[in-house]
Design a protein around this motif. Structure first.
Motif, PDB file in Angstrom:
ATOM      1  N   GLU A   1      52.870  21.756 -33.544  1.00 41.66           N
ATOM      2  CA  GLU A   1      53.962  21.753 -32.355  1.00 41.66           C
ATOM      3  C   GLU A   1      54.810  23.258 -32.466  1.00 41.66           C
ATOM      4  O   GLU A   1      55.836  23.653 -31.779  1.00 41.66           O
ATOM      5  CB  GLU A   1      54.656  20.211 -32.550  1.00 41.66           C
ATOM      6  CG  GLU A   1      55.755  20.534 -31.344  1.00 41.66           C
ATOM      7  CD  GLU A   1      55.992  19.197 -31.099  1.00 41.66           C
ATOM      8  OE1 GLU A   1      57.002  18.746 -30.663  1.00 41.66           O
ATOM      9  OE2 GLU A   1      56.101  17.894 -31.363  1.00 41.66           O
ATOM     10  N   TRP A   2      55.175  22.594 -33.429  1.00 39.88           N
ATOM     11  CA  TRP A   2      56.771  23.724 -34.273  1.00 39.88           C
ATOM     12  C   TRP A   2      55.584  25.935 -33.773  1.00 39.88           C
ATOM     13  O   TRP A   2      56.305  26.054 -33.373  1.00 39.88           O
ATOM     14  CB  TRP A   2      56.924  23.964 -35.573  1.00 39.88           C
ATOM     15  CG  TRP A   2      57.779  25.194 -36.244  1.00 39.88           C
ATOM     16  CD1 TRP A   2      59.293  24.817 -36.317  1.00 39.88           C
ATOM     17  CD2 TRP A   2      57.829  25.574 -37.150  1.00 39.88           C
ATOM     18  NE1 TRP A   2      60.044  25.252 -36.715  1.00 39.88           N
ATOM     19  CE2 TRP A   2      59.375  26.120 -37.299  1.00 39.88           C
ATOM     20  CE3 TRP A   2      56.952  26.410 -38.142  1.00 39.88           C
ATOM     21  CZ2 TRP A   2      59.095  26.633 -38.565  1.00 39.88           C
ATOM     22  CZ3 TRP A   2      57.487  27.502 -38.742  1.00 39.88           C
ATOM     23  CH2 TRP A   2      58.225  28.406 -38.579  1.00 39.88           C
ATOM     24  N   GLU A   3      54.496  25.861 -34.572  1.00 37.71           N
ATOM     25  CA  GLU A   3      54.193  26.836 -33.941  1.00 37.71           C
ATOM     26  C   GLU A   3      53.944  27.815 -32.524  1.00 37.71           C
ATOM     27  O   GLU A   3      53.629  28.444 -32.722  1.00 37.71           O
ATOM     28  CB  GLU A   3      52.651  27.080 -34.635  1.00 37.71           C
ATOM     29  CG  GLU A   3      52.553  27.084 -36.211  1.00 37.71           C
ATOM     30  CD  GLU A   3      51.402  27.112 -36.873  1.00 37.71           C
ATOM     31  OE1 GLU A   3      50.082  26.871 -36.910  1.00 37.71           O
ATOM     32  OE2 GLU A   3      51.633  28.387 -38.049  1.00 37.71           O
ATOM     33  N   ARG A   4      53.228  26.499 -31.659  1.00 39.58           N
ATOM     34  CA  ARG A   4      53.658  26.922 -30.843  1.00 39.58           C
ATOM     35  C   ARG A   4      54.613  26.994 -29.851  1.00 39.58           C
ATOM     36  O   ARG A   4      54.446  28.291 -28.597  1.00 39.58           O
ATOM     37  CB  ARG A   4      52.545  25.454 -29.959  1.00 39.58           C
ATOM     38  CG  ARG A   4      51.099  25.453 -29.964  1.00 39.58           C
ATOM     39  CD  ARG A   4      50.781  23.919 -29.251  1.00 39.58           C
ATOM     40  NE  ARG A   4      51.384  23.220 -29.197  1.00 39.58           N
ATOM     41  CZ  ARG A   4      51.030  21.873 -29.445  1.00 39.58           C
ATOM     42  NH1 ARG A   4      50.190  21.770 -30.555  1.00 39.58           N
ATOM     43  NH2 ARG A   4      51.846  20.786 -29.296  1.00 39.58           N
ATOM     44  N   ASP A   5      56.199  26.636 -30.110  1.00 40.67           N
ATOM     45  CA  ASP A   5      57.080  26.819 -29.298  1.00 40.67           C
ATOM     46  C   ASP A   5      57.431  28.178 -29.706  1.00 40.67           C
ATOM     47  O   ASP A   5      57.309  29.106 -30.575  1.00 40.67           O
ATOM     48  CB  ASP A   5      57.888  25.798 -30.345  1.00 40.67           C
ATOM     49  CG  ASP A   5      59.255  25.215 -29.460  1.00 40.67           C
ATOM     50  OD1 ASP A   5      59.169  26.614 -28.272  1.00 40.67           O
ATOM     51  OD2 ASP A   5      59.975  24.749 -29.953  1.00 40.67           O
ATOM     52  N   GLU A   6      57.864  28.553 -28.752  1.00 44.66           N
ATOM     53  CA  GLU A   6      58.271  30.313 -28.940  1.00 44.66           C
ATOM     54  C   GLU A   6      59.826  30.476 -28.679  1.00 44.66           C
ATOM     55  O   GLU A   6      59.397  31.821 -29.607  1.00 44.66           O
ATOM     56  CB  GLU A   6      57.946  30.632 -26.737  1.00 44.66           C
ATOM     57  CG  GLU A   6      56.580  30.880 -26.688  1.00 44.66           C
ATOM     58  CD  GLU A   6      57.162  30.793 -24.691  1.00 44.66           C
ATOM     59  OE1 GLU A   6      57.649  31.565 -24.935  1.00 44.66           O
ATOM     60  OE2 GLU A   6      55.612  30.611 -24.418  1.00 44.66           O
ATOM     61  N   GLN A   7      60.632  29.544 -29.441  1.00 41.64           N
ATOM     62  CA  GLN A   7      61.696  29.603 -29.698  1.00 41.64           C
ATOM     63  C   GLN A   7      61.703  29.281 -31.152  1.00 41.64           C
ATOM     64  O   GLN A   7      61.375  28.227 -31.173  1.00 41.64           O
ATOM     65  CB  GLN A   7      62.935  28.924 -28.460  1.00 41.64           C
ATOM     66  CG  GLN A   7      62.417  29.034 -27.441  1.00 41.64           C
ATOM     67  CD  GLN A   7      64.117  28.085 -26.463  1.00 41.64           C
ATOM     68  OE1 GLN A   7      64.050  27.549 -27.346  1.00 41.64           O
ATOM     69  NE2 GLN A   7      64.131  28.918 -25.120  1.00 41.64           N
ATOM     70  N   PRO A   8      62.317  29.704 -31.528  1.00 44.66           N
ATOM     71  CA  PRO A   8      63.098  29.473 -33.203  1.00 44.66           C
ATOM     72  C   PRO A   8      63.222  27.724 -33.209  1.00 44.66           C
ATOM     73  O   PRO A   8      64.213  27.385 -31.744  1.00 44.66           O
ATOM     74  CB  PRO A   8      64.428  30.231 -33.519  1.00 44.66           C
ATOM     75  CG  PRO A   8      64.917  31.208 -33.101  1.00 44.66           C
ATOM     76  CD  PRO A   8      63.301  30.692 -31.875  1.00 44.66           C
ATOM     77  N   VAL A   9      63.322  26.513 -34.139  1.00 39.31           N
ATOM     78  CA  VAL A   9      63.614  25.816 -33.963  1.00 39.31           C
ATOM     79  C   VAL A   9      65.169  24.988 -34.273  1.00 39.31           C
ATOM     80  O   VAL A   9      65.965  24.911 -33.539  1.00 39.31           O
ATOM     81  CB  VAL A   9      63.430  24.855 -35.011  1.00 39.31           C
ATOM     82  CG1 VAL A   9      63.719  23.600 -35.429  1.00 39.31           C
ATOM     83  CG2 VAL A   9      61.307  24.327 -34.766  1.00 39.31           C
ATOM     84  N   ALA A  10      65.829  26.463 -34.711  1.00 35.70           N
ATOM     85  CA  ALA A  10      66.897  26.266 -34.333  1.00 35.70           C
ATOM     86  C   ALA A  10      68.081  26.379 -33.371  1.00 35.70           C
ATOM     87  O   ALA A  10      68.989  26.017 -32.789  1.00 35.70           O
ATOM     88  CB  ALA A  10      67.761  27.040 -35.777  1.00 35.70           C
ATOM     89  N   THR A  11      67.024  26.745 -32.549  1.00 31.68           N
ATOM     90  CA  THR A  11      67.671  27.182 -30.747  1.00 31.68           C
ATOM     91  C   THR A  11      67.527  26.378 -29.697  1.00 31.68           C
ATOM     92  O   THR A  11      67.941  26.435 -28.675  1.00 31.68           O
ATOM     93  CB  THR A  11      67.770  28.788 -30.644  1.00 31.68           C
ATOM     94  OG1 THR A  11      66.222  28.965 -30.181  1.00 31.68           O
ATOM     95  CG2 THR A  11      68.663  29.692 -31.776  1.00 31.68           C
ATOM     96  N   GLN A  12      66.556  25.975 -30.082  1.00 34.48           N
ATOM     97  CA  GLN A  12      65.692  24.760 -29.728  1.00 34.48           C
ATOM     98  C   GLN A  12      66.896  23.609 -28.254  1.00 34.48           C
ATOM     99  O   GLN A  12      66.426  23.686 -26.636  1.00 34.48           O
ATOM    100  CB  GLN A  12      64.637  23.634 -30.164  1.00 34.48           C
ATOM    101  CG  GLN A  12      63.469  24.593 -30.151  1.00 34.48           C
ATOM    102  CD  GLN A  12      62.413  23.308 -30.706  1.00 34.48           C
ATOM    103  OE1 GLN A  12      63.156  22.883 -31.429  1.00 34.48           O
ATOM    104  NE2 GLN A  12      61.289  23.973 -31.124  1.00 34.48           N
TER     105      GLN A  12
END
Length: 84
Positions: free
Chosen positions: A65-76
């Motif tokens: 899921e983390w790799e599919r996300d286009e935004q960095p985790v810190a700014t979600q």
């Protein structure tokens, strides 16, 4: 505690983001200590992320899921316009 290799990420900053995302989901995670160089600052070298062995399947699902996300985790969860 048995640690299992989850993945190797491009650098220490990304490893720290992933470790924190895993911990936020109550999955115990660490960066492999041999991959960091704390006394020299943040390393640009690849870092291995390890998780507790019995949580590996949950961790791999979060990683995908983390790799599919286009935004960095810190700014979600930061509303638009509030990133400085």
């Amino acid at each position: 505690m048995d640690w299992t290799h989850l993945t190797t990420v491009s650098d220490q900053l990304n490893a720290e983001l992933l470790v924190q995302a895993l911990r936020d989901e109550n999955i115990e995670a660490v960066m492999n200590a041999g991959d960091t160089a704390g006394f020299l600052g943040v390393t640009p070298n690849p870092c291995r992320v390890m998780v507790v062995g019995d949580r590996w399947s949950e961790a791999i699902a979060l990683l995908e899921e983390w790799e599919r996300d286009e935004q960095p985790v810190a700014t979600q969860d930061i509303p638009d316009g509030e990133i400085t």
